[in-house]
Scaffold this active site. Structure first.
Site, PDB file in Angstrom:
ATOM      1  N   TYR A  47     -13.923 -35.985  38.332  1.00 42.65           N
ATOM      2  CA  TYR A  47     -15.190 -35.307  38.055  1.00 42.65           C
ATOM      3  C   TYR A  47     -15.235 -34.632  36.675  1.00 42.65           C
ATOM      4  O   TYR A  47     -16.297 -34.253  36.212  1.00 42.65           O
ATOM      5  CB  TYR A  47     -15.514 -34.249  39.132  1.00 42.65           C
ATOM      6  CG  TYR A  47     -15.615 -34.772  40.555  1.00 42.65           C
ATOM      7  CD1 TYR A  47     -15.647 -36.132  40.820  1.00 42.65           C
ATOM      8  CD2 TYR A  47     -15.687 -33.898  41.625  1.00 42.65           C
ATOM      9  CE1 TYR A  47     -15.728 -36.610  42.128  1.00 42.65           C
ATOM     10  CE2 TYR A  47     -15.776 -34.365  42.935  1.00 42.65           C
ATOM     11  CZ  TYR A  47     -15.796 -35.723  43.177  1.00 42.65           C
ATOM     12  OH  TYR A  47     -15.874 -36.181  44.469  1.00 42.65           O
ATOM     13  N   HIS A 105      -8.050 -40.173  46.418  1.00 42.08           N
ATOM     14  CA  HIS A 105      -9.517 -40.241  46.274  1.00 42.08           C
ATOM     15  C   HIS A 105     -10.102 -41.570  46.785  1.00 42.08           C
ATOM     16  O   HIS A 105     -11.146 -41.592  47.427  1.00 42.08           O
ATOM     17  CB  HIS A 105      -9.856 -40.044  44.796  1.00 42.08           C
ATOM     18  CG  HIS A 105     -11.276 -39.655  44.541  1.00 42.08           C
ATOM     19  ND1 HIS A 105     -11.640 -38.921  43.449  1.00 42.08           N
ATOM     20  CD2 HIS A 105     -12.423 -39.893  45.222  1.00 42.08           C
ATOM     21  CE1 HIS A 105     -12.959 -38.727  43.476  1.00 42.08           C
ATOM     22  NE2 HIS A 105     -13.448 -39.310  44.538  1.00 42.08           N
TER      23      HIS A 105
HETATM   24  N1  LIG Z   1     -14.451 -38.571  48.028  1.00 43.56           N
HETATM   25  C1  LIG Z   1     -15.388 -39.279  47.429  1.00 43.56           C
HETATM   26  O1  LIG Z   1     -15.202 -40.457  47.088  1.00 43.56           O
HETATM   27  C2  LIG Z   1     -16.730 -38.644  47.149  1.00 43.56           C
HETATM   28  C3  LIG Z   1     -17.814 -39.455  46.790  1.00 43.56           C
HETATM   29  C4  LIG Z   1     -19.043 -38.834  46.547  1.00 43.56           C
HETATM   30  C5  LIG Z   1     -19.165 -37.459  46.661  1.00 43.56           C
HETATM   31  N2  LIG Z   1     -18.073 -36.687  46.992  1.00 43.56           N
HETATM   32  C6  LIG Z   1     -18.178 -35.201  47.100  1.00 43.56           C
HETATM   33  O2  LIG Z   1     -19.249 -34.884  47.967  1.00 43.56           O
HETATM   34  C7  LIG Z   1     -20.156 -34.008  47.286  1.00 43.56           C
HETATM   35  C8  LIG Z   1     -21.566 -34.187  47.815  1.00 43.56           C
HETATM   36  O3  LIG Z   1     -22.063 -35.500  47.583  1.00 43.56           O
HETATM   37  P1  LIG Z   1     -23.214 -35.799  46.498  1.00 43.56           P
HETATM   38  O4  LIG Z   1     -23.178 -34.742  45.452  1.00 43.56           O
HETATM   39  O5  LIG Z   1     -23.045 -37.193  46.018  1.00 43.56           O
HETATM   40  O6  LIG Z   1     -24.565 -35.776  47.347  1.00 43.56           O
HETATM   41  P2  LIG Z   1     -25.277 -34.724  48.345  1.00 43.56           P
HETATM   42  O7  LIG Z   1     -24.505 -33.489  48.480  1.00 43.56           O
HETATM   43  O8  LIG Z   1     -25.630 -35.506  49.569  1.00 43.56           O
HETATM   44  O9  LIG Z   1     -26.668 -34.452  47.595  1.00 43.56           O
HETATM   45  C9  LIG Z   1     -26.734 -33.695  46.411  1.00 43.56           C
HETATM   46  C10 LIG Z   1     -28.206 -33.633  46.007  1.00 43.56           C
HETATM   47  O10 LIG Z   1     -28.951 -32.898  46.993  1.00 43.56           O
HETATM   48  C11 LIG Z   1     -29.662 -31.845  46.358  1.00 43.56           C
HETATM   49  N3  LIG Z   1     -29.693 -30.693  47.270  1.00 43.56           N
HETATM   50  C12 LIG Z   1     -28.678 -29.862  47.586  1.00 43.56           C
HETATM   51  N4  LIG Z   1     -29.068 -28.941  48.482  1.00 43.56           N
HETATM   52  C13 LIG Z   1     -30.371 -29.184  48.736  1.00 43.56           C
HETATM   53  C14 LIG Z   1     -31.334 -28.558  49.565  1.00 43.56           C
HETATM   54  N5  LIG Z   1     -31.034 -27.500  50.331  1.00 43.56           N
HETATM   55  N6  LIG Z   1     -32.604 -29.076  49.586  1.00 43.56           N
HETATM   56  C15 LIG Z   1     -32.920 -30.141  48.822  1.00 43.56           C
HETATM   57  N7  LIG Z   1     -32.041 -30.782  48.013  1.00 43.56           N
HETATM   58  C16 LIG Z   1     -30.779 -30.310  47.967  1.00 43.56           C
HETATM   59  C17 LIG Z   1     -28.904 -31.545  45.089  1.00 43.56           C
HETATM   60  O11 LIG Z   1     -29.783 -30.970  44.138  1.00 43.56           O
HETATM   61  P3  LIG Z   1     -29.306 -29.985  42.945  1.00 43.56           P
HETATM   62  O12 LIG Z   1     -27.919 -30.358  42.538  1.00 43.56           O
HETATM   63  O13 LIG Z   1     -30.318 -30.217  41.890  1.00 43.56           O
HETATM   64  O14 LIG Z   1     -29.306 -28.584  43.455  1.00 43.56           O
HETATM   65  C18 LIG Z   1     -28.415 -32.928  44.687  1.00 43.56           C
HETATM   66  O15 LIG Z   1     -29.435 -33.627  43.994  1.00 43.56           O
HETATM   67  C19 LIG Z   1     -19.959 -34.390  45.806  1.00 43.56           C
HETATM   68  O16 LIG Z   1     -20.511 -33.433  44.944  1.00 43.56           O
HETATM   69  C20 LIG Z   1     -18.451 -34.508  45.772  1.00 43.56           C
HETATM   70  O17 LIG Z   1     -17.844 -33.223  45.718  1.00 43.56           O
HETATM   71  C21 LIG Z   1     -16.871 -37.270  47.257  1.00 43.56           C
END
Ligand SMILES: NC(=O)c1ccc[n+]([C@@H]2O[C@H](COP(=O)([O-])OP(=O)(O)OC[C@H]3O[C@@H](n4cnc5c(N)ncnc54)[C@H](OP(=O)(O)O)[C@@H]3O)[C@@H](O)[C@H]2O)c1
Length: 272
Positions: A47, A105
């Site tokens: 990241y 990862h």
């Molecule tokens: N292990 C892996 O391979 C892997 C892969 C992908 C992700 N991850 C981890 O999982 C985390 C979460 O996944 P993600 O970031 O891809 O997607 P997510 O958490 O499903 O969605 C994030 C999006 O939702 C929005 N959001 C957050 N809270 C909200 C609310 N209460 N109402 C409306 N919209 C909201 C955010 O907006 P804003 O940011 O504009 O506030 C952002 O655009 C990542 O950040 C990472 O740490 C791990």
């Protein structure tokens, strides 16, 4: 905050995801989350934000035992000496003397699982990570790691949300009492505009995103790490823990499409 007990650690069930947040914006988001009560921060060497997170953690100066920090080693660094180098770099950037959870990862085609877990177990034995785990592992890979190698896996972090079925994986993890940490728990924000979730939320004075999060957190052995850069969303996601879903809501959520994957599994071997 609710916790999951796994392999000697207490994992806060709601954490802050930090993918695609970097620099000062990431630092500000993590500082805001910590001030709102988040105690679980999810990052990865991939990241490019461990330095910003380290700065935020240093500013917050919370008791170390109250914090849970997960980081991950990328699949190109899975040779034992490469894991060590990646781990040392992560720890230095995070300004910590240990992390709470260190994850593989992504699986890679050429990885040598016994050597990987021997190295991770050594890091755990040295007290440099309190627990070890995996992300994006299939049931077949988990069987090798858990049943054959007998590595003490504290979680499998995978994509999981109202629009994606993970029944076979959940069944296996449940049998082994291994938590599933749900990434993309908001389907990268898509849940926020879903009409079914919006209608359920209206009934409970909650948002569609809160409904989607509570659906995950109502399940045994599931934690979630929504990414939110804005303080209002961070707070809303914490407040989701107080939403109460009823049988009618669960039926409506069961009727949503369950094949909406956000992250391309072609990174690793096929899912089963
Ligand atoms: N292990 C892996 O391979 C892997 C892969 C992908 C992700 N991850 C981890 O999982 C985390 C979460 O996944 P993600 O970031 O891809 O997607 P997510 O958490 O499903 O969605 C994030 C999006 O939702 C929005 N959001 C957050 N809270 C909200 C609310 N209460 N109402 C409306 N919209 C909201 C955010 O907006 P804003 O940011 O504009 O506030 C952002 O655009 C990542 O950040 C990472 O740490 C791990």
């Amino acid at each position: 905050m609710e916790y999951l007990q796994t392999q000697g650690i207490s994992l806060p069930r709601l954490g802050l995801g930090t993918f695609r947040m970097q620099g000062d914006a990431c630092r500000a988001a993590v500082e805001s989350a910590l001030s709102l009560g988040y105690r679980h921060i999810d990052t990865a060497e991939l990241y490019g934000n461990e330095e910003a997170i380290g700065a935020a953690l240093a500013t917050a100066s919370l008791p170390r035992k109250d914090l849970h920090v997960t980081t991950k080693v990328w699949h190109e660094n899975l040779a034992p000496d490469a894991i060590r180098r990646a781990f040392d770099t992560s720890l230095k950037k995070l300004r910590l003397d240990h992390v709470d959870l260190y994850l593989v990862h992504w699986p890679s085609k050429n990885m040598h699982l016994p050597a990987i877990f021997e190295t991770l177990m050594k890091l755990k034995g040295e007290g440099r990570t309190r627990a070890i785990g995996v992300a994006n592992f299939t049931v077949a890979l988990l069987k090798t790691v858990v049943d054959d190698i007998r590595a003490p896996i504290a979680c499998n972090q995978v994509e999981y949300h109202v629009m994606l079925d993970q029944t076979p994986l959940r069944r296996y993890l449940g049998q082994k009492s291994i938590p599933l940490v749900a990434y993309c728990p908001l389907a990268q924000g898509k849940v926020a505009s879903d009409p079914t979730l919006t209608a359920i939320g209206r009934k409970h004075g909650a948002s569609a995103a809160q409904v989607a999060l509570k659906w995950l957190l109502d399940q045994d052995g599931v934690a979630a790490i929504p990414k939110a850069s804005r303080a209002e969303s961070q707070k809303a996601n914490l407040d989701a823990l107080n939403v109460g879903l009823d049988d009618e809501d669960m039926k409506a959520i069961a009727g949503l499409p369950k094949d909406q994957r956000c992250v391309n599994p072609a990174f690793g071997p096929a899912w089963d």
